[in-house]
Design an enzyme around this catalytic site. Structure first.
Site, mmCIF file in Angstrom:
data_model
loop_
_atom_site.group_PDB
_atom_site.id
_atom_site.type_symbol
_atom_site.label_atom_id
_atom_site.label_comp_id
_atom_site.label_asym_id
_atom_site.label_seq_id
_atom_site.Cartn_x
_atom_site.Cartn_y
_atom_site.Cartn_z
ATOM 1 C CG ASP A 291 11.501 45.786 -4.374
ATOM 2 O OD1 ASP A 291 11.800 46.545 -5.064
ATOM 3 O OD2 ASP A 291 10.277 45.643 -3.615
ATOM 4 C CG ASP B 62 14.617 40.471 -24.474
ATOM 5 O OD1 ASP B 62 14.644 41.567 -23.847
ATOM 6 O OD2 ASP B 62 13.571 39.502 -23.892
ATOM 7 C CG ASP C 1 25.902 32.018 -13.740
ATOM 8 O OD1 ASP C 1 26.696 31.120 -13.922
ATOM 9 O OD2 ASP C 1 25.120 32.151 -12.939
ATOM 10 C CG ASP D 145 21.674 49.594 -33.595
ATOM 11 O OD1 ASP D 145 20.543 50.697 -33.678
ATOM 12 O OD2 ASP D 145 21.801 49.550 -32.455
ATOM 13 C CG HIS E 4 13.027 42.524 -20.740
ATOM 14 N ND1 HIS E 4 12.915 41.672 -21.829
ATOM 15 C CD2 HIS E 4 11.969 42.319 -20.088
ATOM 16 C CE1 HIS E 4 11.649 41.045 -21.845
ATOM 17 N NE2 HIS E 4 11.194 41.393 -20.489
ATOM 18 C CG ASN F 141 28.960 28.536 -13.453
ATOM 19 O OD1 ASN F 141 28.154 28.614 -12.478
ATOM 20 N ND2 ASN F 141 29.095 29.807 -14.048
ATOM 21 C CG ASN G 277 4.045 40.780 -17.062
ATOM 22 O OD1 ASN G 277 3.855 39.750 -17.024
ATOM 23 N ND2 ASN G 277 5.091 41.684 -17.286
ATOM 24 C CB SER H 134 9.607 38.747 -19.399
ATOM 25 O OG SER H 134 9.308 39.787 -20.141
HETATM 26 CA CA LIG Z 1 25.643 29.685 -12.343
#
Ligand SMILES: [Ca+2]
Ligand SMILES: [Ca+2]
Ligand SMILES: [Ca+2]
Ligand SMILES: [Ca+2]
Length: 572
Positions: A100, A132, A141, A154, A165, A179, A257, A317
């Protein structure tokens, strides 16, 4: 297998369980080094299949015909003497879960001392490959961090994130620092290389992971982050990881996990990461076991999202990219350190948790970026630079004879430990102190062109070789004017003989007996010839007339000098 099945359940994607647990019609094999593509093609053809090498590695994917049983062919190929291993191409699940978006802070950065480390290194110049689901390259960012990657799902250059992910993992390793936007990652000045290995549900096959690691290693990445469960148990991924290590890189994988002790065997090919919480306890969801090498924060980690926003994520992860980020800081602080040096310093500076020393829950401990970067800055880089060396005298194409003075100059970033001189490939001598000066007896080679090459070594074993200097050897050949010495050992002069007479001759020469040609004559008629130092002949005197006969031995050397001796015998 248990790990993968459980991983799927905790992922909440039980609809996926109907999918095959390994790729149909495909096997992963590693050949012995040097086995050619043609030979591998024969191996595959033996089962009606085709072989495809992964990059420049010894890993091959074997595509089998539709009716083949992967397990049956695997069992047969497992016995093949030219193959190191054969495995099914298993399917792995990402080691994450979306949390969440409640107000987590970036607690993990201060926990691992990232701010302290940033004074010395922010990861600039190091490329972290994220194996990934792709990365949102236009995320505010992340955009400044991106370098081109590849999409192995592909087979094209489109590395758009098809799931979310990948963007979350990337942001955990290298979201832009300082930044004024969003989050700060551990290595916020490092480069991110998107390597898509997964489908839109974020599932990936071992073969694709191995391809991705190999590609990342060949395309400038020093770090490959695989936030996936179960890859540490794949021999193919281990092999690809070792390939990356051989190029100075490191591969990081998530422990999983499942919140249980996994039975995956330890491997030295990858850094396997368990997840900790803000109290430095093992996160309840984190898998653990003897395969875990380090731990890192993996709970409530604020990171970048596929839609351009931010969210708190949890999972091993998210612990993996924290470790990748720490490694990025270390490598940027001193790029000349080897991958294995970086790896050991990561372990030796980790905060030991749980049982004393390396343990199944935390490995060597929770990573400490501040201590790791400090350790890197004080570590000495290995000497990998070979000495430079040249032959100053004689000059190329000069005429030489007799003893030749050969002068060699050599220098090294650390120090030259010895210099060797070779003439036509044969070692002449070794000199361990400067100035490097040799005496070469040119009469030991034939007249004409001779090649001189000098080799300089440093204490680390790096070798440099000089350009070859070709000289013209012109030694004066002294003519042989000395005749051989020859003597008849038996019979003696004036003796009386009968029956079978054993005649024995011996000869020698200043240039050696090997080149001598000997002749034996009786009464001027040659009865035997030979070469070398001795000659023997059995004369049946019964067939000769009674009376006196002359036995003459002659020796001739290679220069044509000859000498003869004679004895007289009487047959009765
Ligand atoms: Ca930043
Ligand atoms: Ca411990
Ligand atoms: Ca050196
Ligand atoms: Ca002679």
């Amino acid at each position: 297998m248990i790990a993968i099945a459980t991983g799927l359940a905790s992922w909440g994607v039980s609809a996926q369980t109907a999918e095959p647990e390994f790729a149909k019609g495909r096997l992963l094999v590693q050949a012995r080094a040097g086995l050619s593509d043609i030979e591998m093609e024969k191996v595959a053809k033996g089962h009606g299949g085709k072989a495809r090498r992964i990059g420049k590695s010894d890993l091959h994917v074997i595509e089998l015909p539709g009716n083949a049983s992967e397990r049956a062919v695997q069992a047969l190929l497992a016995k093949h003497p030219q193959l190191r291993f054969v495995e099914l191409d298993r399917r792995v699940a990402p080691a994450m879960a979306v949390n969440d978006p409640y107000a987590g802070s970036q607690w993990h950065l201060s926990k691992i001392g990232a701010q302290t480390a940033w004074d010395k290194s922010q990861g600039a110049g190091v490329t972290i490959a994220i194996l990934d689901t792709g990365i949102n390259a236009s995320h505010p960012d992340l955009a400044a961090r991106m370098v081109p990657g590849w999409n192995f799902y592909d087979n094209n250059a489109n590395t758009t994130d098809v799931h979310g992910h990948g963007t979350a993992v990337a942001g955990g390793a290298a979201a832009t620092l300082n930044n004024g936007v969003g989050v700060a990652a551990v290595a916020g000045a490092a480069r991110l290389m998107p390597v898509r290995i997964a489908d839109a549900n974020a599932y990936a096959y071992w073969s694709t992971v191995a391809q991705g690691v190999t590609w990342a290693a060949d395309n400038g990445a020093r770090i490959a982050n695989i936030s996936y469960v179960g890859v540490a148990g794949s021999a193919a991924v281990q092999s690809a990881a070792n390939y990356m290590k051989s190029k100075g890189g490191l591969v990081i994988a998530a422990a999983g996990n499942n919140g249980i002790e996994e039975t995956i065997a330890p491997t030295s090919s990858m850094i396997v990461v368990s997840a900790t919480d803000s109290a430095d306890a093992l996160a309840s969801f984190s898998s653990w076991g003897s395969f875990v090498t380090v731990s890192a924060p993996g709970k409530d980690i604020w990171t970048t999202t596929r839609d351009g926003g931010y969210q708190a994520w949890w999972g091993t992860s998210m612990a993996s990219p924290v470790v990748s980020g720490v490694l990025g800081l270390m490598m940027a602080a001193k790029p000349a350190l080897s991958g294995s040096q970086i790896e050991s310093l990561l372990y030796s500076t980790a905060q030991d948790l749980g049982d004393v020393g390396r343990d199944k829950k935390f490995g060597y401990g929770r990573v400490n970026a501040a201590a790791a970067v400090t350790a890197v800055l004080t570590a000495a880089a290995p000497d990998t630079q070979a000495p430079s060396v040249g032959i100053a005298a004689p000059l190329g194409l000069s005429n030489v004879n007799g003893l030749v003075a050969v002068d060699v100059t050599a220098s090294d970033n650390v120090g030259v430990s010895r210099v060797e001189l070779r003439a036509n490939g044969q070692l002449v001598a070794t000199d361990t102190t400067a100035p490097y000066a040799f005496s070469w007896d040119s009469s030991k080679v034939a007249n004409g062109n001779a090649n001189l090459v000098a080799y300089a070594y440093d204490a680390a074993g790096n070798a440099g070789s000089s350009a070859a200097v070709t000289v013209n050897v012109a030694n004066i050949v002294v003519a042989d004017t000395t005749a051989p010495v020859v003597s008849i050992l038996n019979p003696v002069n004036g003796s009386t003989v009968s029956g079978t007479l054993s005649i024995s001759v011996s000869a020698s020469d200043n240039a050696g007996a090997a080149g001598l040609v000997q002749t034996l004559a009786i009464d001027g008629k040659t009865v035997a010839t030979g070469s070398g130092a001795s000659l023997a002949y059995n004369w049946n005197t019964r067939k000769a007339a009674l009376g006196t006969h002359t036995v003459t031995a002659t020796a001739r050397d290679a220069a044509g000098n000859s000498r003869s001796v004679s004895v007289q015998v009487t047959i009765r």
